[in-house]
Design an enzyme around this catalytic site. Structure first.
Site, PDB file in Angstrom:
ATOM      1  N   CYS A  24      -4.608  -1.269  -1.992  1.00  0.00           N
ATOM      2  CA  CYS A  24      -4.013  -1.902  -3.350  1.00  0.00           C
ATOM      3  C   CYS A  24      -2.616  -1.382  -3.367  1.00  0.00           C
ATOM      4  O   CYS A  24      -2.251  -0.207  -3.584  1.00  0.00           O
ATOM      5  CB  CYS A  24      -4.805  -1.320  -4.435  1.00  0.00           C
ATOM      6  SG  CYS A  24      -4.283  -1.540  -6.075  1.00  0.00           S
ATOM      7  N   CYS A  27      -1.737   0.285  -6.834  1.00  0.00           N
ATOM      8  CA  CYS A  27      -2.163   1.472  -6.911  1.00  0.00           C
ATOM      9  C   CYS A  27      -1.438   2.559  -6.460  1.00  0.00           C
ATOM     10  O   CYS A  27      -1.193   3.772  -7.076  1.00  0.00           O
ATOM     11  CB  CYS A  27      -3.562   1.590  -6.221  1.00  0.00           C
ATOM     12  SG  CYS A  27      -4.988   0.519  -6.765  1.00  0.00           S
TER      13      CYS A  27
END
Length: 99
Positions: A24, A27
């Site tokens: 991600c 993230c």
């Protein structure tokens, strides 16, 4: 992890759980923000990262549908929840309401 997770969120000190995944991109943006937040707030808050790919049952239990998702717990109760990346100042302002 499940047993220790329950113990972690029972803390009297607010615990910010960051549900993330290695794949991600947002993230990865959030990680240094969380580090700066921790440096600023010190022991007033705990920050724990949970990899949803390795801890799917915990992510499912809290209905984490997208990453990053942050949930703030205190004494086992979820007090605040946010999906997506927040700027450091906004995250600090939010967390200070619960410290």
């Amino acid at each position: 992890m499940k047993g220790s997770f329950n113990k972690i969120i029972q803390s009297e000190i607010p615990v910010l759980i960051d549900f993330y995944a290695d794949w991600c991109a947002p993230c990865k943006v959030l990680t240094p923000i969380l580090k700066e937040v921790k440096e600023e707030l010190g022991d007033a808050v705990k920050i724990v990262k949970i990899d949803i790919d390795k801890n799917g049952s915990i992510a499912g239990r809290f209905q984490v549908r997208g990453v990053p998702t942050m949930i703030l717990f205190k004494e086992g109760t979820a007090l605040w929840r946010q999906a997506g990346v927040l700027p450091k100042d906004q995250l600090l302002t939010t967390l200070r309401q619960y410290i």
